[in-house]
Design an enzyme around this catalytic site. Structure first.
Site, mmCIF file in Angstrom:
data_model
loop_
_atom_site.group_PDB
_atom_site.id
_atom_site.type_symbol
_atom_site.label_atom_id
_atom_site.label_comp_id
_atom_site.label_asym_id
_atom_site.label_seq_id
_atom_site.Cartn_x
_atom_site.Cartn_y
_atom_site.Cartn_z
ATOM 1 N N CYS A 139 0.794 -1.160 -0.077
ATOM 2 C CA CYS A 139 -0.002 0.039 0.101
ATOM 3 C C CYS A 139 0.983 1.264 0.009
ATOM 4 C CB CYS A 139 -0.993 -0.035 1.182
ATOM 5 S SG CYS A 139 -0.352 0.215 2.902
ATOM 6 N N CYS B 176 -2.138 1.341 -4.712
ATOM 7 C CA CYS B 176 -0.742 1.777 -5.354
ATOM 8 C C CYS B 176 -0.472 1.010 -6.640
ATOM 9 C CB CYS B 176 0.442 1.739 -4.152
ATOM 10 S SG CYS B 176 0.641 0.395 -3.458
ATOM 11 N N CYS C 129 3.862 -0.524 -8.680
ATOM 12 C CA CYS C 129 4.310 -1.796 -8.612
ATOM 13 C C CYS C 129 4.829 -2.467 -9.722
ATOM 14 C CB CYS C 129 3.171 -2.722 -8.168
ATOM 15 S SG CYS C 129 3.873 -4.441 -7.247
#
Length: 136
Positions: A11, A85, A89
């Protein structure tokens, strides 16, 4: 996926949702899952309300420290769970990616954090049922 899958929870601040998810995964998997958590912009400490909410469940996340998301953590994981988020990534072929949408508990009262915690627990239980082989 190896005998002991690795699950990474990500997160933004690695101070609430991902820490609660990691805490549940560690507790509910009985050590059968390697658990990692990280954030794209980690805070200095875990959200104290998240610590309190997890303590109510008998899970201690008070000594956890928010960590920065690294490419290595993603590469070394079998399952990557993002929580708000996903764009930050890195993507590697062969990994299982899921984006779980939960309200950000930052700055919220214990009632909201408990609701987020309980929603996370349900998702963790579902994920465990999918990734761990059933043994007699």
């Amino acid at each position: 996926m190896s005998d002991k899958p690795t699950v990474l929870f990500v997160c933004v601040h690695n101070a609430g949702r991902s820490q609660m998810a990691a805490g549940y995964m560690q507790a509910l998997s009985g050590g059968k899952v390697q658990v990692l958590s990280a954030g794209s912009e980690p805070k200095e400490q875990i959200n104290p309300i998240a610590i309190r909410a997890m303590a109510e469940e008998g899970i201690d996340i008070a000594n956890n420290v928010p960590k920065i998301l690294t490419t290595e953590a993603v590469r070394d994981s079998d399952v990557v769970i993002t929580m708000g988020c996903g764009d930050t990534c890195p993507i590697f072929p062969g990994k299982r990616y899921e984006d779980w949408e939960f309200e950000d508990p930052a700055g919220k009262d214990i009632t909201v954090v408990r609701r987020v915690r309980d929603d996370i627990k349900v998702r963790i239980q579902e994920l465990l049922a999918e990734i761990l082989p059933i043994t007699a």
